[in-house]
Scaffold this motif. Structure first.
Motif, PDB file in Angstrom:
ATOM      1  N   ILE A 235      47.560 114.460  68.347  1.00  0.00           N
ATOM      2  CA  ILE A 235      46.789 113.411  68.298  1.00  0.00           C
ATOM      3  C   ILE A 235      47.383 112.042  67.760  1.00  0.00           C
ATOM      4  O   ILE A 235      47.077 110.976  67.821  1.00  0.00           O
ATOM      5  N   HIS A 236      48.344 112.395  66.610  1.00  0.00           N
ATOM      6  CA  HIS A 236      48.852 111.389  65.926  1.00  0.00           C
ATOM      7  C   HIS A 236      50.267 110.846  66.290  1.00  0.00           C
ATOM      8  O   HIS A 236      50.916 110.165  65.759  1.00  0.00           O
ATOM      9  N   ASP A 237      50.684 111.542  67.326  1.00  0.00           N
ATOM     10  CA  ASP A 237      51.977 111.313  67.838  1.00  0.00           C
ATOM     11  C   ASP A 237      52.740 110.059  67.895  1.00  0.00           C
ATOM     12  O   ASP A 237      53.563 109.688  67.451  1.00  0.00           O
ATOM     13  N   ILE A 238      51.752 109.302  68.651  1.00  0.00           N
ATOM     14  CA  ILE A 238      51.884 107.876  68.910  1.00  0.00           C
ATOM     15  C   ILE A 238      52.053 106.903  67.693  1.00  0.00           C
ATOM     16  O   ILE A 238      53.008 106.091  67.404  1.00  0.00           O
ATOM     17  N   GLU A 239      51.142 107.344  66.760  1.00  0.00           N
ATOM     18  CA  GLU A 239      51.003 106.577  65.457  1.00  0.00           C
ATOM     19  C   GLU A 239      52.449 106.897  64.544  1.00  0.00           C
ATOM     20  O   GLU A 239      53.068 105.939  64.264  1.00  0.00           O
ATOM     21  N   ILE A 240      52.697 108.178  64.510  1.00  0.00           N
ATOM     22  CA  ILE A 240      53.924 108.649  64.022  1.00  0.00           C
ATOM     23  C   ILE A 240      54.999 108.115  64.649  1.00  0.00           C
ATOM     24  O   ILE A 240      56.015 107.398  63.894  1.00  0.00           O
ATOM     25  N   GLN A 241      55.194 107.843  66.003  1.00  0.00           N
ATOM     26  CA  GLN A 241      56.473 107.540  66.638  1.00  0.00           C
ATOM     27  C   GLN A 241      56.650 105.800  66.273  1.00  0.00           C
ATOM     28  O   GLN A 241      57.529 105.626  66.020  1.00  0.00           O
ATOM     29  N   GLU A 242      55.421 105.120  66.075  1.00  0.00           N
ATOM     30  CA  GLU A 242      55.386 103.864  65.850  1.00  0.00           C
ATOM     31  C   GLU A 242      55.939 103.414  64.319  1.00  0.00           C
ATOM     32  O   GLU A 242      56.746 102.612  64.006  1.00  0.00           O
TER      33      GLU A 242
ATOM     34  N   LYS B  46      45.375 130.285  61.770  1.00  0.00           N
ATOM     35  CA  LYS B  46      46.518 129.362  61.620  1.00  0.00           C
ATOM     36  C   LYS B  46      47.143 128.570  62.943  1.00  0.00           C
ATOM     37  O   LYS B  46      47.748 127.404  62.713  1.00  0.00           O
ATOM     38  N   MET B  47      46.595 129.099  63.921  1.00  0.00           N
ATOM     39  CA  MET B  47      47.163 128.307  65.312  1.00  0.00           C
ATOM     40  C   MET B  47      45.960 127.261  65.557  1.00  0.00           C
ATOM     41  O   MET B  47      46.157 126.330  66.573  1.00  0.00           O
ATOM     42  N   TRP B  48      44.830 127.160  65.168  1.00  0.00           N
ATOM     43  CA  TRP B  48      43.847 125.932  65.088  1.00  0.00           C
ATOM     44  C   TRP B  48      44.672 124.741  64.961  1.00  0.00           C
ATOM     45  O   TRP B  48      45.330 124.578  64.120  1.00  0.00           O
ATOM     46  N   GLY B  49      44.469 123.670  66.088  1.00  0.00           N
ATOM     47  CA  GLY B  49      45.247 122.565  66.139  1.00  0.00           C
ATOM     48  C   GLY B  49      46.691 122.505  66.201  1.00  0.00           C
ATOM     49  O   GLY B  49      47.233 121.649  66.155  1.00  0.00           O
ATOM     50  N   TYR B  50      47.247 123.668  66.621  1.00  0.00           N
ATOM     51  CA  TYR B  50      48.748 123.780  66.666  1.00  0.00           C
ATOM     52  C   TYR B  50      49.234 122.874  67.872  1.00  0.00           C
ATOM     53  O   TYR B  50      50.224 122.439  67.655  1.00  0.00           O
ATOM     54  N   TYR B  51      48.406 122.822  68.878  1.00  0.00           N
ATOM     55  CA  TYR B  51      49.047 122.151  70.025  1.00  0.00           C
ATOM     56  C   TYR B  51      48.387 120.536  70.035  1.00  0.00           C
ATOM     57  O   TYR B  51      48.902 119.762  70.874  1.00  0.00           O
ATOM     58  N   VAL B  52      47.822 120.211  69.140  1.00  0.00           N
ATOM     59  CA  VAL B  52      47.194 118.861  69.063  1.00  0.00           C
ATOM     60  C   VAL B  52      48.193 118.052  68.652  1.00  0.00           C
ATOM     61  O   VAL B  52      48.843 118.206  67.696  1.00  0.00           O
TER      62      VAL B  52
ATOM     63  N   LEU C 266      41.046 117.643  74.541  1.00  0.00           N
ATOM     64  CA  LEU C 266      39.757 117.999  73.966  1.00  0.00           C
ATOM     65  C   LEU C 266      39.388 117.380  72.652  1.00  0.00           C
ATOM     66  O   LEU C 266      38.591 117.221  72.201  1.00  0.00           O
ATOM     67  N   HIS C 267      40.670 117.370  71.798  1.00  0.00           N
ATOM     68  CA  HIS C 267      40.572 116.902  70.329  1.00  0.00           C
ATOM     69  C   HIS C 267      40.174 115.493  70.216  1.00  0.00           C
ATOM     70  O   HIS C 267      39.367 115.203  69.508  1.00  0.00           O
ATOM     71  N   ASP C 268      40.593 114.748  71.190  1.00  0.00           N
ATOM     72  CA  ASP C 268      40.313 113.173  71.445  1.00  0.00           C
ATOM     73  C   ASP C 268      38.698 112.998  71.524  1.00  0.00           C
ATOM     74  O   ASP C 268      38.343 112.056  71.252  1.00  0.00           O
ATOM     75  N   GLN C 269      38.113 113.913  72.450  1.00  0.00           N
ATOM     76  CA  GLN C 269      36.871 113.867  72.852  1.00  0.00           C
ATOM     77  C   GLN C 269      36.031 114.661  71.730  1.00  0.00           C
ATOM     78  O   GLN C 269      34.905 114.526  72.087  1.00  0.00           O
ATOM     79  N   GLY C 270      36.563 115.108  70.614  1.00  0.00           N
ATOM     80  CA  GLY C 270      35.727 115.325  69.535  1.00  0.00           C
ATOM     81  C   GLY C 270      35.193 116.819  69.525  1.00  0.00           C
ATOM     82  O   GLY C 270      34.644 117.152  68.712  1.00  0.00           O
ATOM     83  N   VAL C 271      35.977 117.777  70.207  1.00  0.00           N
ATOM     84  CA  VAL C 271      35.836 119.078  70.263  1.00  0.00           C
ATOM     85  C   VAL C 271      36.329 119.687  69.243  1.00  0.00           C
ATOM     86  O   VAL C 271      37.705 119.470  68.938  1.00  0.00           O
TER      87      VAL C 271
END
Length: 620
Positions: A420-427, A412-418, A392-397
């Protein structure tokens, strides 16, 4: 009125004429029973069953309080009095009460075995003995905090009964929380984002199975549908099981555009009240639920067969993934680190509960074509929730809308499960670890830590041919990190022995040891000197503060001094020894080019060593 443990024979000896229970005495006037929500509980019974109060979607076992494991009757009566007080003062529907109840049983059994008869005299060192006895060092920081909370609540209850005060050092320690360790643990144990390729395959697989399978086995159909709902809507596992029959809602933007919603009852962990929520649906979701409506006979709920926990759903997910590992891309996955666990099929036969082991064994006997010795990656149910939020975050929600769909009322939980940057961070992390491995291969600095020699030898296996240039080392390092995974962390890095190896909950390595820096896979380097030196300075400040209080807290000061001395012996000493070698061999300039923070320690080497020797010999 003073109560002694030896003077307790029954519940009446505790609550009779005691002001602490005065507000609640009309609830148990006969001293033999009490009533909660029309459930009559006999105080003399060693099992208080409140499971009928468990709402749909909550585990009824959390409402059964047992006392038969308590070794001494006096403590049994005291715990019964404590539980009654908790019920009347905070409410019986707080399921977390059972968790604390079981911790207190461990505590009072420890007291019984060690012949404690006066709870008022229990102090800080006594609780440390309990921690050692219980082995709480191996628990997660959050669980350690819960132990402290439970024991503090129980001893505070005892102090209230006797109108006395708890030992000050003990109370301070029980109220102390290691928030840094909790954050480190939570970050290390954060639910991972599943690969998009797997999720696309898995959703299509579930949908095709549901739409083509026979409906004579309703339980099988229901479990496939519940898994599909989790992948589509990001619900908590139990929320998918207790969906109302009329959960699908269709709305129309105009005559030609229909929108599908899923209505559900939210079952947050620490709440016993439902919240009615609405989340995104789809035409496929509606068709899947229509399949259930064709065979389900329940007038209120979507599923007319409902398990009381989500354990069966976790098992179903595991069995599906093992059986169809090839089709789902889970066999020898290049993205195994994104899954909950990776093991061979043979290892899965000895992993998890007895029920899981048995089910996997039966599956493998039935399907001999499943590879036994190749790694299979398995997700966990909550990863679908993370995927839903990220999608949903990727879709701009916006985060507040995502939170509303997932019933996250706390900002405080807003965005807790997102993620989105995991792949960048892993690289980025991979690039850092490759450079680190290249420096190790080039002998620019050493690995320090419990398994330093072994890990160095494993990394250097990548030197299969002579290297001449920096780029040669980089190429060799790329091979090294594939075989020996490295993850950067505060104060060093985690170096595991092989790809696919998971942190386990045994006495070798686990997430709590990771959070506290005690895991044998954690290693450190010469460039970590400033980090550990600063930690020592901070600990000295804490020690000084505790010793200079009006009532000095020497126990705390000793505890912090041990930490400081362990850091010096295990971390700073080998790092400073290597620095001395660099200074002696005139290799400091190369080191400072990469790590300018080491300049102070090069210029003040003798001073720092003198401080370390002084701190190591300190006593309180």
């Amino acid at each position: 009125m003073f109560i002694s443990i030896d003077g307790i024979h029954n519940i009446d000896d505790i609550i009779k004429d005691n002001d602490y229970f005065e507000p609640y005495k009309d609830l148990f006037m006969d001293q033999e029973s009490f009533t909660i929500n029309d459930i009559n509980i006999s105080i003399a019974d060693d099992k208080w069953d409140l499971s009928s109060l468990a709402p749909e979607g909550k585990n009824p076992e959390r409402y059964r309080f047992c006392f038969n494991r308590i070794k001494r009757n006096e403590y049994k009566q005291l715990l019964k009095a404590y539980d009654m007080f908790r019920f009347f003062s905070t409410g019986p529907l707080q399921t977390v009460n059972l968790f604390y109840h079981n911790i207190i049983i461990k505590f009072i059994n420890f007291l019984s075995e060690n012949y404690y008869s006066n709870l008022t005299d229990i102090g800080y060192l006594d609780y440390l003995d309990f921690e050692e006895y219980q082995g709480t060092e191996a628990y997660s920081p959050e669980t350690q905090n819960r132990y402290k909370y439970a024991v503090h609540s129980f001893l505070n209850f005892w102090a209230g009964l006797n109108n006395t005060n708890m030992d000050k050092d003990l109370e301070d320690y029980l109220l102390e929380r290691n928030t840094d360790a909790v954050k480190a643990h939570n970050l290390n144990n954060r639910t991972k984002l599943l690969p998009f390729a797997f999720m696309n395959k898995f959703k299509d697989f579930l949908y095709n199975q549901i739409m083509t399978m026979q409906t004579d086995n309703k339980q099988d159909l229901y479990e496939y549908v519940q898994l599909y709902i989790l992948t589509q809507c990001g619900l908590r596992p139990m929320e998918s099981i207790i969906l109302p029959r009329d959960c699908i809602e269709i709305d129309y933007i105009d005559e030609n555009k229909a929108i599908c919603y899923l209505n559900y009852k939210s079952t947050k962990k620490n709440s016993d009240k439902y919240v009615y929520c609405k989340t995104r649906g789809s035409a496929k979701l509606k068709s899947v639920i229509d399949r259930v409506l064709e065979v389900s006979n329940d007038e209120e709920y979507l599923f007319d067969i409902r398990n009381r926990t989500s354990k069966h759903l976790s098992l179903k997910l595991k069995l599906i993934c093992i059986q169809h590992c090839k089709d789902l891309g889970l066999l020898k996955s290049s993205e195994s680190s994104s899954f909950h666990v990776t093991k061979t099929a043979t290892e899965f036969m000895n992993y998890g509960s007895t029920n899981h082991k048995s089910a996997v064994s039966k599956l493998l006997k039935k399907h001999p074509e499943i590879p036994r010795d190749k790694y299979i990656s398995i997700p966990k149910l909550y990863q679908f929730r993370v995927y839903f939020a990220t999608e949903l975050h990727d879709q701009g929600v916006p985060d507040p809308i995502i939170a509303k769909m997932m019933n996250q009322s706390d900002e405080k939980m807003w965005g807790y499960y997102v993620r989105i940057h995991d792949i960048e961070i892993q690289e980025q992390e991979k690039e850092v670890t490759i450079k680190l491995s290249a420096d190790i291969l080039a002998d620019e600095y050493k690995i320090h830590g419990p398994k330093a020699k072994e890990r160095t030898r494993q990394i250097k296996r990548a030197l299969k041919r002579p290297v001449k240039t920096a780029s040669d080392y980089i190429e060799a390092a790329k091979l090294a990190v594939e075989d020996v995974p490295i993850r950067m962390m505060e104060g060093g890095c985690c170096i595991k022995s092989s790809k696919g190896m998971e942190c386990t909950y045994d006495d070798v390595t686990d997430i709590s040891k990771c959070a506290y820096g005690r895991c044998p896979n954690q290693h450190h380097f010469i460039f970590n000197i400033p980090y550990y030196y600063e930690k020592c300075e901070n600990l000295l400040t804490i020690i000084d503060y505790n010793l200079n209080l009006e009532l000095p807290r020497t126990n705390f000061a000793e505890h912090e001094l041990k930490k400081l001395q362990n850091i010096i012996k295990a971390k700073l000493t080998p790092e400073m020894k290597e620095l001395k070698e660099k200074i002696y061999n005139n290799k400091v300039d190369i080191l400072l080019d990469k790590f300018p923070d080491l300049e102070y320690f090069v210029e003040n080497y003798d001073k720092v060593i003198g401080e370390m020797n002084k701190w190591v010999s300190m006593t309180i």
